[in-house]
Design an enzyme around this catalytic site. Structure first.
Site, PDB file in Angstrom:
ATOM      1  N   SER A 161       9.173  -2.560 -79.795  1.00  0.00           N
ATOM      2  CA  SER A 161       8.048  -2.164 -80.635  1.00  0.00           C
ATOM      3  C   SER A 161       6.725  -2.292 -79.872  1.00  0.00           C
ATOM      4  O   SER A 161       6.546  -1.612 -78.858  1.00  0.00           O
ATOM      5  CB  SER A 161       8.080  -2.990 -81.928  1.00  0.00           C
ATOM      6  OG  SER A 161       7.251  -2.424 -82.886  1.00  0.00           O
ATOM      7  N   ASP A 216      14.776   2.660 -89.230  1.00  0.00           N
ATOM      8  CA  ASP A 216      13.621   1.830 -88.874  1.00  0.00           C
ATOM      9  C   ASP A 216      12.460   2.196 -89.804  1.00  0.00           C
ATOM     10  O   ASP A 216      12.047   3.361 -89.869  1.00  0.00           O
ATOM     11  CB  ASP A 216      13.266   2.127 -87.415  1.00  0.00           C
ATOM     12  CG  ASP A 216      12.184   1.223 -86.865  1.00  0.00           C
ATOM     13  OD1 ASP A 216      11.224   0.922 -87.597  1.00  0.00           O
ATOM     14  OD2 ASP A 216      12.296   0.842 -85.689  1.00  0.00           O
ATOM     15  N   HIS A 232      14.504  -1.944 -87.832  1.00  0.00           N
ATOM     16  CA  HIS A 232      13.560  -2.392 -86.800  1.00  0.00           C
ATOM     17  C   HIS A 232      13.824  -3.829 -86.340  1.00  0.00           C
ATOM     18  O   HIS A 232      13.090  -4.360 -85.537  1.00  0.00           O
ATOM     19  CB  HIS A 232      12.135  -2.294 -87.378  1.00  0.00           C
ATOM     20  CG  HIS A 232      11.049  -2.310 -86.345  1.00  0.00           C
ATOM     21  ND1 HIS A 232      10.898  -1.313 -85.394  1.00  0.00           N
ATOM     22  CD2 HIS A 232      10.051  -3.190 -86.091  1.00  0.00           C
ATOM     23  CE1 HIS A 232       9.861  -1.588 -84.623  1.00  0.00           C
ATOM     24  NE2 HIS A 232       9.329  -2.720 -85.012  1.00  0.00           N
TER      25      HIS A 232
HETATM   26  N1  LIG Z   1       5.505  -8.541 -90.619  1.00  0.00           N
HETATM   27  C1  LIG Z   1       5.620  -7.124 -90.650  1.00  0.00           C
HETATM   28  C2  LIG Z   1       6.629  -6.600 -89.687  1.00  0.00           C
HETATM   29  C3  LIG Z   1       6.469  -7.133 -88.320  1.00  0.00           C
HETATM   30  C4  LIG Z   1       7.685  -6.838 -87.517  1.00  0.00           C
HETATM   31  O1  LIG Z   1       8.625  -6.155 -87.940  1.00  0.00           O
HETATM   32  N2  LIG Z   1       7.688  -7.366 -86.336  1.00  0.00           N
HETATM   33  C5  LIG Z   1       8.781  -7.117 -85.453  1.00  0.00           C
HETATM   34  C6  LIG Z   1       8.213  -6.585 -84.151  1.00  0.00           C
HETATM   35  S1  LIG Z   1       7.176  -5.169 -84.455  1.00  0.00           S
HETATM   36  C7  LIG Z   1       9.530  -8.386 -85.155  1.00  0.00           C
HETATM   37  O2  LIG Z   1      10.218  -8.480 -84.164  1.00  0.00           O
HETATM   38  N3  LIG Z   1       9.390  -9.393 -86.024  1.00  0.00           N
HETATM   39  C8  LIG Z   1       9.930 -10.713 -85.784  1.00  0.00           C
HETATM   40  C9  LIG Z   1      11.383 -10.884 -86.044  1.00  0.00           C
HETATM   41  O3  LIG Z   1      12.026  -9.999 -86.623  1.00  0.00           O
HETATM   42  O4  LIG Z   1      11.913 -11.933 -85.634  1.00  0.00           O
HETATM   43  C10 LIG Z   1       6.049  -6.682 -92.005  1.00  0.00           C
HETATM   44  O5  LIG Z   1       6.637  -7.511 -92.675  1.00  0.00           O
HETATM   45  O6  LIG Z   1       5.849  -5.522 -92.331  1.00  0.00           O
END
Ligand SMILES: N[C@@H](CCC(=O)N[C@@H](CS)C(=O)NCC(=O)O)C(=O)O
Length: 278
Positions: free
Chosen positions: A149, A225, A258
């Site tokens: 991402s 995603d 995602h």
């Molecule tokens: N917090 C955001 C999404 C953030 C998100 O999806 N982050 C991804 C990278 S872009 C991630 O890897 N989050 C941490 C995880 O899943 O451990 C939401 O809830 O909409």
């Protein structure tokens, strides 16, 4: 005396999964990062694979959920997982998850209040590699880079801006053109200011259009995603690569989202892609 502080070290798959911290001159904060070093002979130098994480992540998300150690150990790859931004009470932040701490976007900020600390481009491109070369059994002539991402955006732009340094590049669900998505407008507008000509150095598609080249790219992207249509837009990269004949392998993965469930599913494919090129 070493500049490095050991936060933790755990034996895994014959190697060591470490977490370390150091005082960064670039961010003016203590920075934490994870390094997996496979078992190796004394004096051996191993290829290095950088993994850059996405929004809200620290070094720990991929370390805990990426499932890279078994195969990295077998392939003899050092895996380095930096944090995504400077952190701390003295560091500016934003209430939203997509700006400020946890959302450094791998840029050197020029706008206030970010410019003093948010120097993740220089941190990843210069400061951390120098430290890694000194402190770990790393063969810096054999480096690859990948990410997820926002971290996929970081991996692609850093590789394009540093031709010759990285022999391999890949990404999971990358942001391919911040100039063309809301996350990018907010982050680059905030960190760099309104003049979009300064954003092109941080946009994979713009870098390619402006002449940057890379030998080939692997991308895995889930069709389920939640950020695909509005933020990620892999077809913009398909078009940019087609215009200049950069070989792009884009795997659209039916039903995958995602999350790290997707990343861990396709982690082995990416490790092998890098190992073949390192
Ligand atoms: N917090 C955001 C999404 C953030 C998100 O999806 N982050 C991804 C990278 S872009 C991630 O890897 N989050 C941490 C995880 O899943 O451990 C939401 O809830 O909409």
């Amino acid at each position: 005396m070493s500049a490095l502080k050991t936060v933790s070290e755990n034996k895994a798959f014959g190697g060591v999964q470490g977490v370390y911290s150091h005082a960064s001159a670039e961010t003016k904060t203590e920075m934490t990062f994870a390094v997996f070093v496979p078992e190796h002979e004394d004096g051996a130098r191993l290829p290095v694979l950088w993994y850059l994480s996405g929004l809200t992540c620290t070094h720990a998300n991929v370390m805990d959920k990426g499932e890279y150690r078994r195969l990295a150990s077998e392939l003899g790859l050092i895996i380095i997982c930096p944090d995504t931004s400077p952190r701390g009470d003295a560091v500016p932040d934003d209430d939203a998850y997509d700006m400020g701490q946890g959302a450094g976007f791998y840029v050197d900020a020029t706008a206030e209040p970010w410019a003093a600390n948010f120097r993740m481009r220089s941190y990843i491109e210069r400061e951390l590699p120098a430290l890694v070369a000194n402190e770990f059994p790393a063969d810096m002539k054999r480096q690859g880079i990948f990410g997820h991402s926002m971290g996929g955006h970081g991996a692609l732009t850093i590789a394009l801006r540093n031709p010759g340094r990285f022999k391999s590049v890949s990404a999971f669900a990358p942001i391919v053109s911040p100039i063309n998505c809301p996350w990018g407008h907010k982050a680059l507008g905030g960190y760099l200011g309104a003049d979009q000509s300064t954003w092109r150095d941080y946009d994979t598609c713009a870098l390619i259009d402006d002449g940057a080249r890379i030998s080939d790219i692997l991308i895995d992207q889930g069709t389920a995603d939640q950020f695909l249509e509005e933020q990620l837009k892999p077809n913009l990269l398909v078009a940019a690569c087609e215009r200049v004949a950069i070989p792009l392998t884009l795997n659209m993965r039916e039903g995958y989202d995602h999350s790290y469930f997707t990343i861990s599913t396709f982690m082995d494919d990416h490790l092998r892609w890098h190992a073949e090129r390192l």
